[in-house]
Enzyme design. Sequence first.
Site, PDB file in Angstrom:
ATOM      1  CG  ASN A   1       7.474   3.431   3.493  1.00 13.17           C
ATOM      2  OD1 ASN A   1       6.964   4.117   4.363  1.00 13.17           O
ATOM      3  ND2 ASN A   1       6.930   3.246   2.310  1.00 13.17           N
TER       4      ASN A   1
ATOM      5  CG  HIS B   1       5.029   4.668   9.027  1.00 15.80           C
ATOM      6  ND1 HIS B   1       4.168   3.774   8.428  1.00 15.80           N
ATOM      7  CD2 HIS B   1       5.582   5.371   8.010  1.00 15.80           C
ATOM      8  CE1 HIS B   1       4.197   3.942   7.113  1.00 15.80           C
ATOM      9  NE2 HIS B   1       5.050   4.910   6.838  1.00 15.80           N
TER      10      HIS B   1
ATOM     11  NE  ARG C   1      -1.301   2.574   2.809  1.00 12.75           N
ATOM     12  CZ  ARG C   1      -0.787   3.723   3.246  1.00 12.75           C
ATOM     13  NH1 ARG C   1      -0.677   4.766   2.455  1.00 12.75           N
ATOM     14  NH2 ARG C   1      -0.333   3.817   4.490  1.00 12.75           N
ATOM     15  CG  ASP C   2       3.558   4.164   2.971  1.00 11.15           C
ATOM     16  OD1 ASP C   2       3.656   5.027   2.081  1.00 11.15           O
ATOM     17  OD2 ASP C   2       4.057   4.308   4.095  1.00 11.15           O
TER      18      ASP C   2
ATOM     19  CB  CYS D   1      10.922  10.630   0.043  1.00 10.95           C
ATOM     20  SG  CYS D   1      10.344  12.045   0.996  1.00 10.95           S
TER      21      CYS D   1
ATOM     22  CG  HIS E   1       9.296   7.583   5.515  1.00 12.09           C
ATOM     23  ND1 HIS E   1       8.519   8.416   4.775  1.00 12.09           N
ATOM     24  CD2 HIS E   1       8.519   6.520   5.803  1.00 12.09           C
ATOM     25  CE1 HIS E   1       7.316   7.891   4.614  1.00 12.09           C
ATOM     26  NE2 HIS E   1       7.287   6.739   5.237  1.00 12.09           N
TER      27      HIS E   1
HETATM   28 MG    MG Z   1       5.486   5.620   4.758  1.00 12.93          MG
END
Ligand code: MG
Length: 300
Positions: free
Chosen positions: A248, A206, A13-14, A239, A208
């Site tokens: 991520n 979460h 997803r992300d 990003c 990055h």
């Molecule tokens: Mg993310």
Amino acid sequence: MKEKVKVTEVGPRDGLQNEKAFLPTEVKIEFIKKLISANHSHIELTSFVKESAIPQLADSSEVSKHFLKESSNEKFSCLTPNLQGYKRALDHGYKEVAVFTAASNTFTKKNINKTIEESFQAFRNIFQEAGKDNIKVRAYISTVIACPYEGWIEPNKVLEVVDQLMNEGVYEISLGETIGKGTPSHVDKLLTLLLKKYPAKLFAGHFHDTYGMGVANVEKSLELGLRSFDSSSGGLGGCPYAKGASGNLATEDLLYLLHTSGYDTGIQLDKILEASKYIEEKLGRKLMSKTYTAMLASLS
Ligand code: MG
């Protein structure tokens, strides 16, 4: 016995929503199968947004149907930005959904065209329905340390959003360090404030890897009691605020840190490499995870 750490794989997803290329549904399904075979216990499969908003995830129904057709497997979740998305998720048999807000008004405005307050209005009815339907709701708060528009974010602003989410009945809050600028000292300041009021088990980190701080921030979070982290296979995602930069935190980098520090995630790192290698070939771009690169090199 080794202490357990929960890892939520957000690559499908992300990760994929931030990749330029649209991958065919069968590629996504094969990628997710590989993640499952690595023994992931939490995978965010997709997002039920308008197709025009995120064309990369326009096949959310097909992907969901493939994995949830026989039983509503508790290991899967999806992002639902509004009640309509929530209803679609419910129809597919999800038992867990995620909602999204941020600690910066400018960010939510630019990202979902809503203020933080308006974002709450949009998903307040998701929480209400989820309570009745016995669905778990996870919430993402983006820009918990820095915002691409507003700069550094005061921890108090994050606390205000956490307070509001707690009124709604959230089960886990994923603290999104969206642009990857934060360092362990920022993480320390933020978590120290949040953990004065709430238990560590409420939060997931979460991070990055834009500035290479991903694993350092995990290490600081572990020290302060967090035992839940999000990551994406190979560091998928990039990003959007720093072109060409890492995305991520990579699952490989996270697992390497956790497993060598004596934690148990239940996930097989060598199998994650296979998933990353597969998706790297399909995307046609080099993934930036350091552990992935080093481990692949040692295998060849
Ligand atoms: Mg993310």
